[in-house]
Enzyme design. Structure first.
Site, mmCIF file in Angstrom:
data_model
loop_
_atom_site.group_PDB
_atom_site.id
_atom_site.type_symbol
_atom_site.label_atom_id
_atom_site.label_comp_id
_atom_site.label_asym_id
_atom_site.label_seq_id
_atom_site.Cartn_x
_atom_site.Cartn_y
_atom_site.Cartn_z
ATOM 1 N N ASN A 9 -24.301 -34.353 -41.946
ATOM 2 C CA ASN A 9 -25.762 -34.335 -42.029
ATOM 3 C C ASN A 9 -26.139 -33.660 -43.340
ATOM 4 O OD1 ASN A 9 -28.488 -33.931 -41.783
ATOM 5 N ND2 ASN A 9 -28.370 -32.560 -40.004
ATOM 6 N N TRP A 10 -26.570 -34.479 -44.297
ATOM 7 C CA TRP A 10 -26.836 -33.943 -45.639
ATOM 8 C C TRP A 10 -28.123 -33.112 -45.674
ATOM 9 C CZ3 TRP A 10 -25.650 -38.122 -49.951
ATOM 10 C CH2 TRP A 10 -24.354 -38.617 -49.759
ATOM 11 N N LYS A 11 -28.951 -33.242 -44.661
ATOM 12 C CA LYS A 11 -30.268 -32.568 -44.634
ATOM 13 C C LYS A 11 -31.028 -32.909 -45.926
ATOM 14 C CE LYS A 11 -28.320 -29.230 -41.495
ATOM 15 N NZ LYS A 11 -28.305 -27.870 -40.950
ATOM 16 N N HIS A 96 -32.545 -32.945 -33.756
ATOM 17 C CA HIS A 96 -31.897 -31.818 -34.443
ATOM 18 C C HIS A 96 -32.772 -30.565 -34.284
ATOM 19 C CE1 HIS A 96 -30.238 -29.308 -37.608
ATOM 20 N NE2 HIS A 96 -29.160 -30.064 -37.533
ATOM 21 N N GLU A 98 -33.606 -28.370 -36.294
ATOM 22 C CA GLU A 98 -34.593 -28.161 -37.367
ATOM 23 C C GLU A 98 -35.836 -29.014 -37.125
ATOM 24 O OE1 GLU A 98 -31.818 -28.852 -40.572
ATOM 25 O OE2 GLU A 98 -30.780 -27.019 -39.939
ATOM 26 N N GLU A 168 -25.195 -28.298 -30.815
ATOM 27 C CA GLU A 168 -25.332 -27.446 -31.993
ATOM 28 C C GLU A 168 -26.075 -26.171 -31.610
ATOM 29 O OE1 GLU A 168 -25.109 -29.924 -35.907
ATOM 30 O OE2 GLU A 168 -27.181 -29.760 -35.293
ATOM 31 N N GLY A 174 -25.873 -23.087 -40.213
ATOM 32 C CA GLY A 174 -26.153 -22.558 -41.547
ATOM 33 C C GLY A 174 -25.998 -21.056 -41.653
ATOM 34 N N SER A 214 -21.785 -24.489 -38.611
ATOM 35 C CA SER A 214 -20.821 -23.807 -39.490
ATOM 36 C C SER A 214 -19.388 -24.320 -39.343
ATOM 37 C CB SER A 214 -20.886 -22.287 -39.272
ATOM 38 O OG SER A 214 -22.181 -21.802 -39.589
ATOM 39 N N GLY A 235 -22.950 -29.711 -41.522
ATOM 40 C CA GLY A 235 -24.052 -29.542 -42.472
ATOM 41 C C GLY A 235 -23.495 -29.147 -43.831
ATOM 42 N N GLY A 236 -23.562 -27.860 -44.139
ATOM 43 C CA GLY A 236 -23.178 -27.348 -45.462
ATOM 44 C C GLY A 236 -21.854 -27.880 -45.994
HETATM 45 P P1 13P Z 1 -24.069 -26.216 -40.859
HETATM 46 O O1 13P Z 1 -22.738 -26.918 -40.795
HETATM 47 O O2 13P Z 1 -24.551 -25.987 -42.263
HETATM 48 O O3 13P Z 1 -24.082 -24.977 -40.021
HETATM 49 O O4 13P Z 1 -25.152 -27.215 -40.207
HETATM 50 C C1 13P Z 1 -24.883 -27.799 -38.977
HETATM 51 C C2 13P Z 1 -25.920 -28.817 -38.695
HETATM 52 O O5 13P Z 1 -27.065 -28.503 -38.485
HETATM 53 C C3 13P Z 1 -25.498 -30.230 -38.698
HETATM 54 O O6 13P Z 1 -26.489 -31.045 -38.171
#
Ligand code: 13P
Length: 251
Positions: A9-11, A96, A98, A168, A174, A214, A235-236
């Site tokens: 997930n590149w956000k 998600h 967020e 999640e 994050g 993470s 994510g990251g």
């Molecule tokens: P991180 O891997 O940066 O914690 O993010 C996870 C995420 O929200 C994937 O959708």
């Protein structure tokens, strides 16, 4: 045996050029590798078409990060399921944390999106998870149960094979704080038992449940070794070819 699925997930990262570089890096890194998991990337809307072109002929599938539940109309700034399909998407991330927290998306709204995605031939990556205060308050299972029941309301059993559930925990996203493999496994097993209660043993056995929060090359193998953890939503660590490829190799 359920197949493992690793999704990135590149956000809100990567303009068009950065997106091309990342996709090319991933595709090149997977050439000549014997990959036996499914791989999905979810770039921002503006890079989807370009990504679809670059991914032709590779094993990597394309997903989006959100969509609207209506087909078309006066919804300034929104994107429909059909638009995502025509851009080359097979998957769409829905619910998600967020979206739930920053954009106030309710279980009811997410359920409308999930049903629309199915009806337009997109596969939802449907996310659930508790906040830190919910975990500390001992209500993790209650929260996840509500999100699953309401998010999948009126979704018939055959559709479940065309989706991914992603657990999640919000406190692990994050933050660098990963849920321990045991903590994650416990909730994954709970979600699977819930699917069994809501649908059937067969549906529960087939349901792919990813862990997100993470995930890094260093912790992926241990998380993915757990019985009910069928993949990762990253994510990251999906923003650099090497770390994303490292997680894929662990799977
Ligand atoms: P991180 O891997 O940066 O914690 O993010 C996870 C995420 O929200 C994937 O959708």
């Amino acid at each position: 045996m359920r197949k493992k699925i690793v999704a990135g997930n590149w956000k809100m990262h990567n303009d068009l050029q950065d997106s091309k570089n990342l996709i090319n890096g991933i595709v090149k890194g997977l050439q000549n590798e014997n990959v036996n998991c499914e791989v999905i990337v979810c770039p921002p809307y503006t890079s989807l078409s370009e990504a679809a072109g670059l991914l032709k002929g590779s094993i990597v599938k394309l997903g989006a990060q959100n969509m609207h539940f209506e087909d078309k109309g006066a919804f300034t700034g929104e994107i429909s399921a059909a638009m995502l399909k025509s851009a080359g998407c097979e998957y769409v991330i829905l619910g998600h944390s967020e979206r739930r927290t920053i954009f106030n998306e309710s279980d009811e709204l997410i359920n409308k999106k999930v049903k629309k995605a199915f009806s337009r031939g997109l596969k939802p990556i449907f996310c659930v998870g508790e906040t830190l205060s919910e975990r500390e308050g001992g209500v993790t299972n209650d929260v996840v149960k509500r999100q699953v029941i309401q998010g999948l309301m009126d979704v018939p059993e055959p559709d479940l094979t065309n989706m991914i559930l992603a657990y999640e925990p919000v406190w692990a996203i994050g933050t660098g704080k990963t849920a321990s493999p045991e903590q994650a496994q416990e909730v994954h097993a709970f979600i699977r038992s819930l699917i069994k209660d809501l649908y059937s043993e067969q549906a529960a056995g087939k349901m792919v449940i990813q862990y997100g929060g993470s995930v890094k090359p260093e912790n992926a193998a241990e998380l993915l070794s757990k019985n009910d953890i069928d993949g990762a939503l990253v994510g990251g660590a999906c923003l650099k070819p090497d770390s994303f490829l490292g997680i894929i190799k662990s799977a």
